[in-house]
Design a protein around this motif. Structure first.
Motif, PDB file in Angstrom:
ATOM      1  N   GLY A 131      -1.689  32.757   3.550  1.00 26.24           N
ATOM      2  CA  GLY A 131      -3.022  33.199   3.169  1.00 26.24           C
ATOM      3  C   GLY A 131      -3.500  32.614   1.865  1.00 26.24           C
ATOM      4  N   GLY A 132      -2.690  31.746   1.245  1.00 21.82           N
ATOM      5  CA  GLY A 132      -3.081  31.097   0.011  1.00 21.82           C
ATOM      6  C   GLY A 132      -4.053  29.958   0.258  1.00 21.82           C
ATOM      7  N   PRO A 133      -4.340  29.178  -0.772  1.00 22.99           N
ATOM      8  CA  PRO A 133      -5.348  28.123  -0.644  1.00 22.99           C
ATOM      9  C   PRO A 133      -4.937  26.967   0.258  1.00 22.99           C
ATOM     10  N   LEU A 134      -3.623  26.788   0.486  1.00 23.36           N
ATOM     11  CA  LEU A 134      -3.154  25.689   1.317  1.00 23.36           C
ATOM     12  C   LEU A 134      -2.612  26.199   2.643  1.00 23.36           C
ATOM     13  N   SER A 135      -3.080  25.605   3.735  1.00 23.87           N
ATOM     14  CA  SER A 135      -2.513  25.912   5.041  1.00 23.87           C
ATOM     15  C   SER A 135      -1.232  25.105   5.210  1.00 23.87           C
ATOM     16  N   PRO A 136      -0.377  25.447   6.178  1.00 22.37           N
ATOM     17  CA  PRO A 136       0.803  24.619   6.441  1.00 22.37           C
ATOM     18  C   PRO A 136       0.448  23.161   6.710  1.00 22.37           C
ATOM     19  N   ALA A 137      -0.639  22.932   7.441  1.00 18.71           N
ATOM     20  CA  ALA A 137      -1.053  21.551   7.721  1.00 18.71           C
ATOM     21  C   ALA A 137      -1.466  20.829   6.444  1.00 18.71           C
ATOM     22  N   ASP A 138      -2.132  21.547   5.530  1.00 17.81           N
ATOM     23  CA  ASP A 138      -2.518  20.941   4.254  1.00 17.81           C
ATOM     24  C   ASP A 138      -1.277  20.483   3.484  1.00 17.81           C
ATOM     25  N   VAL A 139      -0.264  21.339   3.449  1.00 16.25           N
ATOM     26  CA  VAL A 139       0.973  21.012   2.735  1.00 16.25           C
ATOM     27  C   VAL A 139       1.631  19.790   3.360  1.00 16.25           C
ATOM     28  N   ALA A 140       1.756  19.807   4.693  1.00 16.42           N
ATOM     29  CA  ALA A 140       2.395  18.687   5.381  1.00 16.42           C
ATOM     30  C   ALA A 140       1.634  17.389   5.161  1.00 16.42           C
ATOM     31  N   ASP A 141       0.321  17.452   5.230  1.00 14.85           N
ATOM     32  CA  ASP A 141      -0.479  16.234   5.058  1.00 14.85           C
ATOM     33  C   ASP A 141      -0.346  15.666   3.650  1.00 14.85           C
ATOM     34  N   GLN A 142      -0.238  16.541   2.654  1.00 16.00           N
ATOM     35  CA  GLN A 142      -0.050  16.051   1.288  1.00 16.00           C
ATOM     36  C   GLN A 142       1.331  15.429   1.114  1.00 16.00           C
ATOM     37  N   PHE A 143       2.346  16.036   1.730  1.00 19.56           N
ATOM     38  CA  PHE A 143       3.685  15.444   1.695  1.00 19.56           C
ATOM     39  C   PHE A 143       3.658  14.052   2.324  1.00 19.56           C
ATOM     40  N   VAL A 144       3.002  13.945   3.485  1.00 16.28           N
ATOM     41  CA  VAL A 144       2.945  12.662   4.183  1.00 16.28           C
ATOM     42  C   VAL A 144       2.207  11.627   3.355  1.00 16.28           C
ATOM     43  N   ALA A 145       1.101  12.030   2.738  1.00 15.40           N
ATOM     44  CA  ALA A 145       0.336  11.088   1.919  1.00 15.40           C
ATOM     45  C   ALA A 145       1.184  10.543   0.772  1.00 15.40           C
ATOM     46  N   LEU A 146       1.978  11.399   0.154  1.00 11.10           N
ATOM     47  CA  LEU A 146       2.851  10.953  -0.922  1.00 11.10           C
ATOM     48  C   LEU A 146       3.919  10.003  -0.406  1.00 11.10           C
ATOM     49  N   LEU A 147       4.497  10.338   0.748  1.00  9.86           N
ATOM     50  CA  LEU A 147       5.533   9.479   1.323  1.00  9.86           C
ATOM     51  C   LEU A 147       4.969   8.126   1.721  1.00  9.86           C
ATOM     52  N   LEU A 148       3.852   8.142   2.436  1.00  8.22           N
ATOM     53  CA  LEU A 148       3.286   6.889   2.926  1.00  8.22           C
ATOM     54  C   LEU A 148       2.841   5.988   1.789  1.00  8.22           C
ATOM     55  N   GLY A 149       2.448   6.593   0.673  1.00  6.25           N
ATOM     56  CA  GLY A 149       2.063   5.786  -0.475  1.00  6.25           C
ATOM     57  C   GLY A 149       3.192   4.927  -0.993  1.00  6.25           C
ATOM     58  N   GLY A 150       4.423   5.339  -0.712  1.00  2.83           N
ATOM     59  CA  GLY A 150       5.557   4.574  -1.188  1.00  2.83           C
ATOM     60  C   GLY A 150       6.268   3.746  -0.135  1.00  2.83           C
ATOM     61  N   ILE A 151       6.029   4.037   1.159  1.00  6.13           N
ATOM     62  CA  ILE A 151       6.813   3.347   2.188  1.00  6.13           C
ATOM     63  C   ILE A 151       5.995   2.447   3.103  1.00  6.13           C
ATOM     64  N   ARG A 152       4.668   2.592   3.090  1.00  8.91           N
ATOM     65  CA  ARG A 152       3.849   1.748   3.959  1.00  8.91           C
ATOM     66  C   ARG A 152       3.834   0.315   3.464  1.00  8.91           C
ATOM     67  N   ARG A 153       3.941  -0.607   4.374  1.00  7.40           N
ATOM     68  CA  ARG A 153       3.900  -2.012   3.999  1.00  7.40           C
ATOM     69  C   ARG A 153       2.494  -2.370   3.539  1.00  7.40           C
ATOM     70  N   GLY A 154       2.418  -3.145   2.454  1.00  7.18           N
ATOM     71  CA  GLY A 154       1.125  -3.571   1.976  1.00  7.18           C
ATOM     72  C   GLY A 154       0.527  -2.646   0.940  1.00  7.18           C
ATOM     73  N   THR A 155       1.254  -1.588   0.529  1.00  8.00           N
ATOM     74  CA  THR A 155       0.751  -0.704  -0.509  1.00  8.00           C
ATOM     75  C   THR A 155       0.859  -1.390  -1.854  1.00  8.00           C
ATOM     76  N   PRO A 156       0.104  -0.934  -2.850  1.00 12.50           N
ATOM     77  CA  PRO A 156       0.193  -1.561  -4.174  1.00 12.50           C
ATOM     78  C   PRO A 156       1.600  -1.571  -4.722  1.00 12.50           C
ATOM     79  N   ARG A 157       2.383  -0.557  -4.419  1.00  8.71           N
ATOM     80  CA  ARG A 157       3.741  -0.529  -4.922  1.00  8.71           C
ATOM     81  C   ARG A 157       4.553  -1.709  -4.448  1.00  8.71           C
ATOM     82  N   GLU A 158       4.365  -2.087  -3.167  1.00  4.18           N
ATOM     83  CA  GLU A 158       5.126  -3.200  -2.610  1.00  4.18           C
ATOM     84  C   GLU A 158       4.657  -4.539  -3.193  1.00  4.18           C
ATOM     85  N   GLU A 159       3.374  -4.614  -3.497  1.00  3.61           N
ATOM     86  CA  GLU A 159       2.807  -5.908  -3.883  1.00  3.61           C
ATOM     87  C   GLU A 159       3.030  -6.219  -5.368  1.00  3.61           C
TER      88      GLU A 159
END
Length: 209
Positions: free
Chosen positions: A180-208
């Motif tokens: 019942g807080g401000p974040l739904s389970p989907a919101d939490v999962a999507d933020q986790f995924v966004a953080l992960l993908l920012g570091g593991i997706r090919r072509g991200t600024p981190r890789e380049e």
């Protein structure tokens, strides 16, 4: 010999009183720990005599076993459809984390018991739970391996470490998430995924860099 946990479909139905006992035990085990919780504490939480518990359950260990087995069943059921999904590995990772986080969020007490108290089981039962946790982690590893093989994720990705990182974030939810807080389970999962993908997706600024 300890038998492997039953699936949710084949697990025997429980009575209303048994369910009340499981819920009370899970709350106490998650709040004060398995060792610090006595059968008298569980009975007191239900306003019944301690001896009455044994009409419904055999031991405190069996209570712990039932709690961790039931939540393990839920993880299995939630992640099973992910293996059949088509599409990008990023989409599969999102679906897997959303399914996993949803199970944790609707079972905060049971989940915390699985994550923190399962080592109080005897060795043979610990081994069964450890194997089930490994199978859950394997779902995430396979998605990550597929992403590396397809070129979607960076080739230097440490698959095991990334899977552990993804699950560790979700496993911490019982310590801070509030229904019942401000974040739904989907919101939490999507933020986790966004953080992960920012570091593991090919072509991200981190890789380049």
């Amino acid at each position: 010999m300890v038998r492997a946990p039953l699936s949710m479909a084949s697990r025997p139905a429980v009575s209303e009183r048994q369910e009340q006992i499981y819920q009370a035990a899970a709350r106490l085990f998650s709040e004060v720990g398995y060792r610090a919780t006595s059968m008298r504490d569980i009975a007191s939480a239900l306003d019944i005599k301690a001896g009455s518990l044994y009409a419904h359950i055999r031991s405190k260990e069996d209570l712990l076993w039932e709690i961790v087995s039931r939540i393990a069943d839920e993880f299995d059921a939630a992640l099973r459809p992910v293996a059949a999904l088509r599409g990008s590995c990023a989409a599969k990772l999102t679906a897997a984390l959303e399914a996993y986080v949803a199970v944790v969020a609707r079972n905060l007490g049971f989940a915390k018991v699985l994550f923190t108290e399962w080592r109080h089981l005897p060795p043979e039962r610990q081994a069964l739970i450890a194997a089930r946790r490994d199978r859950v982690e394997q779902v995430f590893r396979e998605i990550l391996r597929e992403g590396v093989a397809s070129g979607e994720f960076v080739p230097t990705l440490d698959v095991r470490l990334t899977a552990v990182l993804a699950l560790s974030g979700a496993n911490w939810l019982p310590n801070w998430y509030r229904v019942g807080g401000p974040l739904s389970p989907a919101d939490v999962a999507d933020q986790f995924v966004a953080l992960l993908l920012g570091g593991i997706r090919r072509g991200t600024p981190r890789e380049e860099t």
